[in-house]
Enzyme design. Structure first.
Site, PDB file in Angstrom:
ATOM      1  N   ASP A 144     -37.742  68.979  21.268  1.00 29.29           N
ATOM      2  CA  ASP A 144     -37.773  67.470  21.492  1.00 29.29           C
ATOM      3  C   ASP A 144     -36.223  66.931  21.156  1.00 29.29           C
ATOM      4  OD1 ASP A 144     -38.885  64.531  22.060  1.00 29.29           O
ATOM      5  OD2 ASP A 144     -38.415  64.357  19.948  1.00 29.29           O
TER       6      ASP A 144
ATOM      7  N   GLU B  38     -38.082  68.616  27.584  1.00 29.59           N
ATOM      8  CA  GLU B  38     -38.414  67.195  28.227  1.00 29.59           C
ATOM      9  C   GLU B  38     -37.624  67.138  29.490  1.00 29.59           C
ATOM     10  OE1 GLU B  38     -40.413  62.978  27.473  1.00 29.59           O
ATOM     11  OE2 GLU B  38     -39.176  63.790  25.948  1.00 29.59           O
TER      12      GLU B  38
ATOM     13  N   ASP C  46     -41.161  63.204  15.672  1.00 32.50           N
ATOM     14  CA  ASP C  46     -40.492  64.023  16.514  1.00 32.50           C
ATOM     15  C   ASP C  46     -41.096  65.348  16.525  1.00 32.50           C
ATOM     16  OD1 ASP C  46     -38.590  62.007  17.170  1.00 32.50           O
ATOM     17  OD2 ASP C  46     -37.385  62.565  15.440  1.00 32.50           O
TER      18      ASP C  46
ATOM     19  N   CYS D  85     -58.136  61.398  13.403  1.00 36.42           N
ATOM     20  CA  CYS D  85     -58.672  62.283  12.886  1.00 36.42           C
ATOM     21  C   CYS D  85     -58.068  62.802  11.419  1.00 36.42           C
ATOM     22  CB  CYS D  85     -58.368  63.616  13.907  1.00 36.42           C
ATOM     23  SG  CYS D  85     -56.642  64.019  13.848  1.00 36.42           S
TER      24      CYS D  85
ATOM     25  N   CYS E 116     -51.739  63.286  19.708  1.00 36.16           N
ATOM     26  CA  CYS E 116     -51.879  63.868  18.571  1.00 36.16           C
ATOM     27  C   CYS E 116     -51.969  65.270  18.820  1.00 36.16           C
ATOM     28  CB  CYS E 116     -53.268  63.488  18.000  1.00 36.16           C
ATOM     29  SG  CYS E 116     -53.663  64.403  16.429  1.00 36.16           S
TER      30      CYS E 116
ATOM     31  N   CYS F  88     -55.843  66.754  17.520  1.00 34.86           N
ATOM     32  CA  CYS F  88     -57.082  66.518  18.213  1.00 34.86           C
ATOM     33  C   CYS F  88     -56.798  66.257  19.493  1.00 34.86           C
ATOM     34  CB  CYS F  88     -57.829  65.468  17.380  1.00 34.86           C
ATOM     35  SG  CYS F  88     -57.116  63.825  17.759  1.00 34.86           S
TER      36      CYS F  88
ATOM     37  N   CYS G 286     -53.414  59.767  12.864  1.00 36.63           N
ATOM     38  CA  CYS G 286     -54.443  59.681  13.642  1.00 36.63           C
ATOM     39  C   CYS G 286     -55.616  59.497  13.157  1.00 36.63           C
ATOM     40  CB  CYS G 286     -54.420  61.087  14.456  1.00 36.63           C
ATOM     41  SG  CYS G 286     -55.341  60.905  15.835  1.00 36.63           S
TER      42      CYS G 286
END
Length: 398
Positions: free
Chosen positions: A190, A274, A355, A348, A327, A330, A346
């Site tokens: 990233d 990306e 990042d 979860c 996430c 999950c 999150c």
């Protein structure tokens, strides 16, 4: 069985004599003149007569131009670079008609790159000495690194940058460029501004910000340039000072990116990145300078050609994939997430570094793309259903 090696350009700096510098400067000017004349002829033929002119036609035009009194000076330089610039123009039109590039533009005396390309008939390379056509002495080249043993250059490109430095690039077959032993490792990357790279392993590579470090020196040099009278010798000196600072920034940035990309390609079989639209992103006035300094496009270009050299794979995940808001534990998709949010938790219970989480999601999506055979640039939607990345997201959601 004949073994073919990848062709690789080795670039060196050289210091020409006054006579060699004058000869090369004349060659640069003639190359620019011939290119512009040929482009004008091809444009007029298409606009006025809807006729396409190919390389052979422009080569015949060059022969006729040399016989005129107005363009007789074209005979004073080697004919090889003039023919090569016509071939480059043909390639530019081929890319244009293939919708891979914009319409070719005229070369500018002040802005365009000064270069001339010689094929084997336009130079002599013996005992480590390079002599160009129309020259009696070899070039004084600084051999900063050795050429591959027994290498014979197929083309030689001479150029001069805005800082006044002279370079020669030799295209040779390099037997050292061959696929590396396969590994089972894969990494997601990233890119960012606070950290240049964040890997799915959790490692963060600092952004050196080369332009910011020299920004004060550059601003001072530019202010002094602005005060000089146009056309004066002092203005030319001030312009070269500005160009030298820009060259220093570019050299350090390029060296850093080469080291990073070489390391990533050597250590990993698959690298997932990306597919960013940097051209659109630099339109943001607040971030344009920082994005340009990070040189994300250069990073991707280096990564791709080195992966091709060494038998690695680079996967570019679609730019609309919500890598930061998903996430990695999950698979739940979060709502809006402004850029100032660097860590988040999150539902979860997993707490994510923005990042690192994005890099992990890019890796998972890239491997899913590779497994599903959707290609390196999956579409946001497909006629037969959803893209591989969206399939992966749905499979991971509870």
């Amino acid at each position: 069985m004949t073994t073919t090696h990848a062709k690789r350009a080795f670039k060196y700096r050289f210091y020409p004599t006054d006579a060699q510098a004058a000869e090369l400067s004349r060659t640069f000017g003639c190359v620019r003149k011939v290119y512009n004349l040929a482009l004008q002829a091809r444009t007029e033929a298409w606009v006025l007569r809807s006729e396409r002119i190919n390389y052979n036609a422009t080569s015949a035009m060059l022969t006729a131009w040399k016989k005129t009194e107005e363009l007789a000076f074209l005979n004073d330089v080697s004919s090889v670079p003039l023919q090569q610039c016509l071939r480059h123009l043909q390639s530019a039109f081929t890319n244009f008609f293939g919708k891979r590039a914009k319409y070719p533009r005229f070369k500018s005396r002040k802005k365009s790159r000064k270069s001339a390309e010689y094929t084997t008939s336009g130079f002599r390379f013996r005992d480590g000495k390079l002599t160009l056509a129309k020259m009696t002495e070899p070039l004084d080249i600084v051999w900063s690194r050795p050429l591959p043993e027994g290498a014979a250059p197929s083309t030689v490109t001479v150029s001069q940058d805005a800082a006044g430095r002279w370079f020669v690039s030799l295209l040779v077959e390099d037997p050292m460029v061959k696929p590396l032993p396969a590994t089972g490792t894969a990494v997601g990357v990233d890119v960012g501004l606070e950290h240049l790279l964040t890997l799915s392993t959790g490692e963060k590579v600092a952004n050196p910000r080369h332009e910011r470090k020299d920004r004060a020196r550059l601003a001072l040099a530019q202010r002094r340039l602005a005060k000089k009278r146009k056309g004066s010798a002092n203005r030319a000196k001030a312009r070269r000072r500005v160009a030298r600072i820009h060259a220093r920034i570019a050299d350090r940035r390029r060296d850093h990116l080469h080291k990073l990309t070489t390391r990533l390609v050597r250590e990993n079989q698959t690298v997932v990145i990306e597919d960013l639209s940097v051209r659109n992103m630099v339109r943001n006035r607040n971030l344009a300078r920082a994005i340009s300094d990070a040189a994300w496009s250069d990073f991707r270009g280096m990564l791709e050609y080195k992966a091709q050299w060494y038998g690695r794979e680079v996967i570019a995940v679609d730019r609309w994939f919500p890598s930061s808001k998903l996430c990695s534990n999950c698979g739940a998709l979060q709502g809006k997430m402004p850029l100032n949010v660097r860590t988040w938790t999150c539902d979860c219970g997993a707490t994510h570094d923005r990042d690192v989480n994005a890099a992990k999601n890019l890796l998972a999506a890239g491997l899913a793309v590779s497994a599903c055979g959707a290609g390196v640039r999956p579409q946001r939607s497909t006629p037969g259903g959803q893209s591989a990345m969206k399939q992966e997201t749905l499979q991971r959601e509870p």
